[in-house]
Enzyme design. Structure first.
Site, PDB file in Angstrom:
ATOM      1  N   ARG A 175       0.823  -1.208   0.000  1.00  0.00           N
ATOM      2  CA  ARG A 175       0.000   0.000   0.000  1.00  0.00           C
ATOM      3  C   ARG A 175       0.860   1.263   0.000  1.00  0.00           C
ATOM      4  NH1 ARG A 175      -2.706  -1.248   3.953  1.00  0.00           N
ATOM      5  NH2 ARG A 175      -4.652  -1.885   2.976  1.00  0.00           N
TER       6      ARG A 175
ATOM      7  N   CYS B  76     -27.004  -2.194  -5.498  1.00  0.00           N
ATOM      8  CA  CYS B  76     -28.399  -2.261  -5.084  1.00  0.00           C
ATOM      9  C   CYS B  76     -28.532  -2.591  -3.597  1.00  0.00           C
ATOM     10  CB  CYS B  76     -29.149  -3.283  -5.945  1.00  0.00           C
ATOM     11  SG  CYS B  76     -30.932  -3.115  -5.851  1.00  0.00           S
TER      12      CYS B  76
END
Length: 457
Positions: A292, A364
Site C-alpha cells: 500500500r 443495489c
C-alpha cells in the site's frame, strides 16, 4: 512533477498535476458517458517511491524489497515495480502466477500464506521461490517434501511476536489471537519454535509482519525487535549463524487525510534503526514486503455522476463509484475514509460554495455510499467524482456484486510535459461477465433436474 527535495524523498502529491490528468482522461474519453468509471495509476510517482524506498534502507546491509502483490494485483504494475528494482511477495497460487507473468525471477519472489497446500509448497520449492512457513505443521510438510527433492528456496518461519493490535483490528496480525504465524508468548510456544529450528537446520530466515493500515512504526518496530531477539537466541543456541536473514514484512500505513506522504519509508527506516540497531550490523540480510505504501497515493478512481436528488433535506449524487470499487470504504467508512474530488464533465475541478452531500454508488443496497454528509461543491449530473489515494487495493480488487463490470485501469506519465496513458487492464465486457457466471454451463442444472447428465463431476 511532485515537489520534494531529492534527499527528503516524495513528501506531497501534486494536486494540480492530478487535476491535469483528470482533464486529460476526460478529453481522451477514458472516463465519462461511455466509460463510467476507471482507475488511474501514476507511473512516475510509483517509480519515485520505489527509489525512495531503496534509498531509505541504504547500502550498508543487503535488502530485497518485495512488493505485496495483493496491493495491486495487475501484471503491468508488477512489471513496473520489478523494473524499478523490487521483487514480489505473493500469498496465493494466483499471485505467484501473476508475478511469474510479470517476469519476476523466482529468487526475488517470497511466498507467504497461512494455508499452503502440498501442491503449492511443491511448486514453490521446485521453482526456488522463498517460502515462509506459517506454522509448525507446515514445517513438517516442507521437511517431507525436502526429503525427496532438493530446493534452492530460502526457507523461513513466520512468528507472531504478539505485540498487540493497531487501530484496525482486521489489519493487525501480531495480536494475541492472530491467525498468522507461530505465537511467541503463549506458554511453551517459544521453546517449540526453538526446537523446530534445531530440528530443521535448513530454516535460515525468520519472518514477521505486524500488520497493515493502522499499525504505526513503533508497533511494527516492536515486532521486528522481538523477531531479531529470537534470531540472536537461535544463533547462540546453534553456535553458528543459522538464521541469516530476517523478513520484516511491510504494512507501513498511508495517510488518507490529505496529499502529504506520511510516514515516509525514510522515517520508518530511521525508526527501525533506532529501535533495532543490531539488525543493521551486517549479520543479517533483510526482506521487506511493502504494498500500500508504494502505490496507494499514486492512484485515483474517477467515475461519472448519473443523477442527483434531494432526500430528507440532503443532496445525494448517484454515481458509478460504489462498493464494487471501494468495498472497504463502504463497509468500514471510519477505518477507510476516502477524499472525494468533484470535477466538471470535462475534468476541470468544480469550485464554489460547498454543501453537505452524500456520494452514492450504483450497487443495489442502501449502504452503498463512498461519502456521507461530506461538504463538497454542488454535484451535478454528468460530473466526475474522483476518489483519491486508491492506487493500493482499490483498482485491483473490485467486488463482483450486481455483476457490475470491472473498470479499466490506466497508467499515466507526465514525463516530457505531456500526459500520456497506457492500458493496465481493459474494461470487463458483458460477455465476459456472463462467461464468468457459468454461461458455458447454462443447461447443466435443468438437465440434472430432469434426470439427465449433470455435467462435470
Amino acid at each position: 512533477m511532485e515537489s520534494a527535495h531529492e534527499h527528503e524523498g516524495l513528501r506531497r502529491i501534486d494536486a494540480h498535476r492530478r487535476d491535469r490528468v483528470v482533464r486529460a482522461a476526460a478529453a481522451a474519453g477514458l472516463v465519462g458517458e461511455r466509460h463510467v468509471a476507471a482507475g488511474f495509476l501514476d507511473v512516475d510517482g510509483v517509480r519515485r517511491t520505489v527509489a525512495d524506498l531503496h534509498a531509505a534502507f541504504g547500502q550498508d546491509v543487503p535488502v530485497l524489497h518485495t512488493f505485496a502483490v495483493k496491493a495491486a494485483a495487475l501484471v503491468p504494475v508488477l512489471r513496473l515495480v520489478a523494473d524499478a528494482g523490487m521483487g514480489c511477495e505473493v500469498a496465493s497460487p494466483g499471485e505467484l502466477a501473476l508475478a511469474r507473468a510479470a517476469g519476476v525471477p523466482a529468487d526475488r519472489i517470497v511466498l507467504d500464506s497461512p494455508a499452503k497446500t502440498d501442491a503449492e509448497l511443491a511448486e514453490a520449492l521446485g521453482l526456488g521461490v522463498a517460502v515462509n512457513a506459517d506454522n509448525l505443521q507446515e514445517l513438517d510438510r516442507t521437511a517431507a517434501l525436502l526429503a525427496v527433492r532438493r530446493s534452492a528456496s530460502v526457507l523461513g518461519l513466520r512468528v507472531n511476536p504478539q505485540v498487540g493490535a493497531g487501530t484496525i483490528g482486521a489489519m493487525s496480525t501480531a495480536s494475541e489471537h492472530s491467525k498468522f504465524g507461530v505465537p511467541l508468548r503463549d506458554p511453551g510456544a517459544r521453546e517449540r519454535v526453538l526446537d523446530a529450528l534445531d530440528r530443521y537446520p535448513w530454516l535460515t530466515r525468520l519472518h514477521v509482519h505486524v500488520g497493515s493500515q493502522g499499525c504505526w512504526p513503533d508497533l511494527i518496530a516492536a515486532g521486528v525487535r522481538a523477531t531479531w531477539e529470537l534470531a540472536e537466541e537461535v544463533n547462540r543456541r546453534a553456535g553458528r549463524r543459522q538464521v541469516t536473514s530476517v523478513d520484516l514484512g511491510g504494512g507501513l500505513p498511508v495517510n488518507f487525510d490529505d496529499d502529504e506522504v506520511r510516514p515516509t519509508h525514510a522515517e520508518y527506516a530511521a525508526h527501525l534503526r533506532a529501535a533495532v540497531p543490531g539488525l543493521f550490523g551486517g549479520d543479517y540480510s533483510l526482506v521487506t514486503e511493502f504494498g500500500r505504501s508504494v502505490v496507494a497515493k499514486h492512484g485515483f478512481t474517477a467515475a461519472r455522476v448519473e443523477y442527483t436528488k434531494e432526500v430528507g433535506g440532503r443532496r445525494i449524487a448517484l454515481t458509478h463509484a460504489g462498493a464494487h470499487l471501494a468495498t472497504r470504504t463502504v463497509f468500514m467508512p471510519d477505518a477507510w475514509p476516502l477524499r472525494v474530488g468533484v470535477h466538471h464533465p470535462d475534468g476541470t475541478p468544480r469550485r464554489g460554495p460547498e454543501e453537505v452531500q452524500d456520494v452514492a454508488g450504483p450497487c443495489c443496497f442502501a449502504g452503498d455510499l463512498v461519502a456521507r454528509g461530506r461538504a463538497l461543491p454542488r454535484i451535478e449530473p454528468g460530473d466526475l467524482v474522483v476518489l483519491h489515494d486508491t492506487g493500493g487495493y482499490y483498482t485491483s480488487a473490485p467486488w463482483a456484486y450486481n455483476s457490475i463490470a470491472r473498470p479499466a485501469v490506466h497508467g499515466f506519465t507526465t514525463a516530457g510535459g505531456q500526459v500520456r496513458f497506457a492500458t493496465v487492464r481493459t474494461e470487463q465486457t458483458l460477455a465476459e461477465i456472463a462467461a464468468e457466471a457459468g454461461g458455458a454451463h447454462a443447461d447443466t442444472l435443468t438437465s440434472l433436474a430432469r434426470g439427465g447428465p449433470g455435467g462435470e463431476r
